[in-house]
Design a protein around this motif. Structure first.
Motif, short mmCIF file in Angstrom:
data_model
loop_
_atom_site.label_atom_id
_atom_site.label_comp_id
_atom_site.label_asym_id
_atom_site.label_seq_id
_atom_site.Cartn_x
_atom_site.Cartn_y
_atom_site.Cartn_z
N PHE A 250 0.81 -1.21 0.00
CA PHE A 250 0.00 0.00 0.00
C PHE A 250 0.85 1.26 0.00
N VAL A 251 1.90 1.29 0.80
CA VAL A 251 2.69 2.52 0.88
C VAL A 251 3.61 2.67 -0.32
N THR A 252 3.91 1.57 -1.02
CA THR A 252 4.70 1.68 -2.25
C THR A 252 3.84 2.24 -3.37
N GLU A 253 2.60 1.78 -3.45
CA GLU A 253 1.70 2.26 -4.48
C GLU A 253 1.23 3.69 -4.20
N ASN A 254 1.20 4.04 -2.93
CA ASN A 254 0.72 5.37 -2.54
C ASN A 254 1.69 5.94 -1.52
N GLU A 255 2.64 6.76 -2.00
CA GLU A 255 3.66 7.30 -1.12
C GLU A 255 3.05 8.05 0.06
N LEU A 256 1.91 8.69 -0.17
CA LEU A 256 1.26 9.39 0.92
C LEU A 256 0.83 8.42 2.02
N GLY A 257 0.61 7.16 1.66
CA GLY A 257 0.26 6.16 2.66
C GLY A 257 1.36 5.98 3.68
N ARG A 258 2.60 5.92 3.21
CA ARG A 258 3.73 5.79 4.13
C ARG A 258 3.84 7.00 5.03
N VAL A 259 3.68 8.17 4.44
CA VAL A 259 3.77 9.41 5.22
C VAL A 259 2.70 9.44 6.30
N LYS A 260 1.50 9.00 5.96
CA LYS A 260 0.40 9.04 6.91
C LYS A 260 0.59 8.04 8.05
N VAL A 261 1.03 6.83 7.72
CA VAL A 261 1.29 5.84 8.77
C VAL A 261 2.40 6.33 9.69
N ASP A 262 3.45 6.90 9.11
CA ASP A 262 4.53 7.45 9.92
C ASP A 262 4.04 8.59 10.81
N ALA A 263 3.16 9.43 10.27
CA ALA A 263 2.63 10.55 11.06
C ALA A 263 1.83 10.05 12.25
N ILE A 264 0.98 9.06 12.01
CA ILE A 264 0.19 8.47 13.09
C ILE A 264 1.09 7.92 14.18
N ALA A 265 2.08 7.13 13.77
CA ALA A 265 2.97 6.49 14.74
C ALA A 265 3.84 7.51 15.47
N THR A 266 4.27 8.55 14.77
CA THR A 266 5.14 9.56 15.38
C THR A 266 4.43 10.29 16.51
N VAL A 267 3.24 10.77 16.24
CA VAL A 267 2.50 11.52 17.27
C VAL A 267 2.15 10.62 18.44
N LEU A 268 1.72 9.39 18.16
CA LEU A 268 1.36 8.47 19.25
C LEU A 268 2.58 8.14 20.10
N GLU A 269 3.70 7.83 19.46
CA GLU A 269 4.90 7.43 20.20
C GLU A 269 5.42 8.56 21.07
N ARG A 270 5.41 9.77 20.58
CA ARG A 270 5.96 10.88 21.35
C ARG A 270 5.07 11.27 22.52
N CYS A 271 3.78 10.95 22.42
CA CYS A 271 2.87 11.26 23.51
C CYS A 271 2.65 10.06 24.44
N ARG A 272 2.79 8.86 23.90
CA ARG A 272 2.65 7.65 24.71
C ARG A 272 3.83 6.73 24.41
N PRO A 273 4.99 7.04 25.01
CA PRO A 273 6.22 6.32 24.70
C PRO A 273 6.08 4.79 24.83
N GLY A 274 6.56 4.11 23.81
CA GLY A 274 6.54 2.65 23.79
C GLY A 274 5.28 2.05 23.20
N ARG A 275 4.25 2.87 23.02
CA ARG A 275 2.95 2.33 22.58
C ARG A 275 2.99 1.82 21.14
N VAL A 276 3.75 2.48 20.28
CA VAL A 276 3.83 2.03 18.89
C VAL A 276 4.41 0.61 18.82
N GLN A 277 5.47 0.37 19.57
CA GLN A 277 6.07 -0.97 19.57
C GLN A 277 5.10 -2.00 20.14
#
Length: 235
Positions: free
Chosen positions: A112-139
């Motif tokens: 999905f993220v290869t076919e739609n580069e914005l998909g990768r950006v969006k997944v990274d954005a979701i994970a970045t905000v969650l991880e910085r506010c709730r450390p360890g939660r992404v893992q």
């Protein structure tokens, strides 16, 4: 229906899920009622992830254009961007959908993220905000994480590690899985392996401040070809 028609329809669904997430989720639920097998379709999971991501972050970003939030820590994300616990709960739902999608098809996210580069950006954005506010939660949710998700205040480069901040960009976007939940990191050493790959040895810590933490969550090697491995470097 041709492949082009299918692609256009999928893009239309993803666009609806992002711009009007409630309508997108309702459309998906109605489709599942008619065809229950769609509940286990990787695309269904990805579309729901985008909808939850919109409710948790993308709508918020659209309401505050021009803010470069990528270097924000928790205090700035909450104070300047307006992230609340409700937003974070939606981001958790988004990553749960991604996790379930990868269980159905381990290669789905990459497709999905290869076919739609914005998909990768969006997944990274979701994970970045969650991880910085709730450390360890992404893992905990995905079973893997990235140094980029930690943010600049939780990753340090040791004097013995000779990579520059510019070279660090190559390594910060590589997924890896520590043996325990990691919340911060120190890039300790660098080198070149027998395959000619540049690598960095990363010490991972259980607390958000690696300079004050003695509890090690593991060691990992990140390679400039985008892969990760256990310590010591592979031969």
């Amino acid at each position: 229906m041709s492949e082009e028609d299918i692609s256009e329809r999928m893009n239309a669904i993803l666009n609806l899920c992002e711009m009007n997430p409630d309508a997108g989720l309702e459309l998906i639920e109605q489709a599942i009622k008619k065809k229950p097998q769609l509940a286990l379709n990787p695309f269904t999971k990805f579309a729901k992830a985008i909808a939850y991501g919109s409710k948790g972050l993308f709508n918020l970003l659209r309401s505050k254009p021009g803010i470069d939030w990528t270097t924000f820590d928790e205090e700035e994300l909450r104070g300047k961007l307006g992230v609340t616990d409700t937003h974070l709960d939606y981001l958790e739902l988004a990553l749960q959908e991604i996790r379930e999608m990868e269980k159905i098809n381990p290669k789905a996210l990459k497709v999905f993220v290869t076919e739609n580069e914005l998909g990768r950006v969006k997944v990274d954005a979701i994970a970045t905000v969650l991880e910085r506010c709730r450390p360890g939660r992404v893992q905990e949710l995905l079973g893997k994480t990235k140094l980029f998700y930690f943010g600049p205040s939780r990753v340090f480069i040791h004097n013995d590690c000779k990579i520059t901040k510019e070279e660090f960009v190559v390594f910060r976007d590589i997924f890896f899985t520590p043996r325990e939940i990691a919340k911060s990191a120190i890039l300790r050493l660098d080198g070149v392996d027998d395959k000619g790959r540049r690598y960095v040895v990363v010490v991972l810590y259980k607390e958000t401040n690696p300079l004050a933490s003695e509890e090690v969550a593991g060691f990992i090697c990140l390679y400039d070809d985008g892969t990760s491995g256990t310590f010591p470097p592979e031969r």
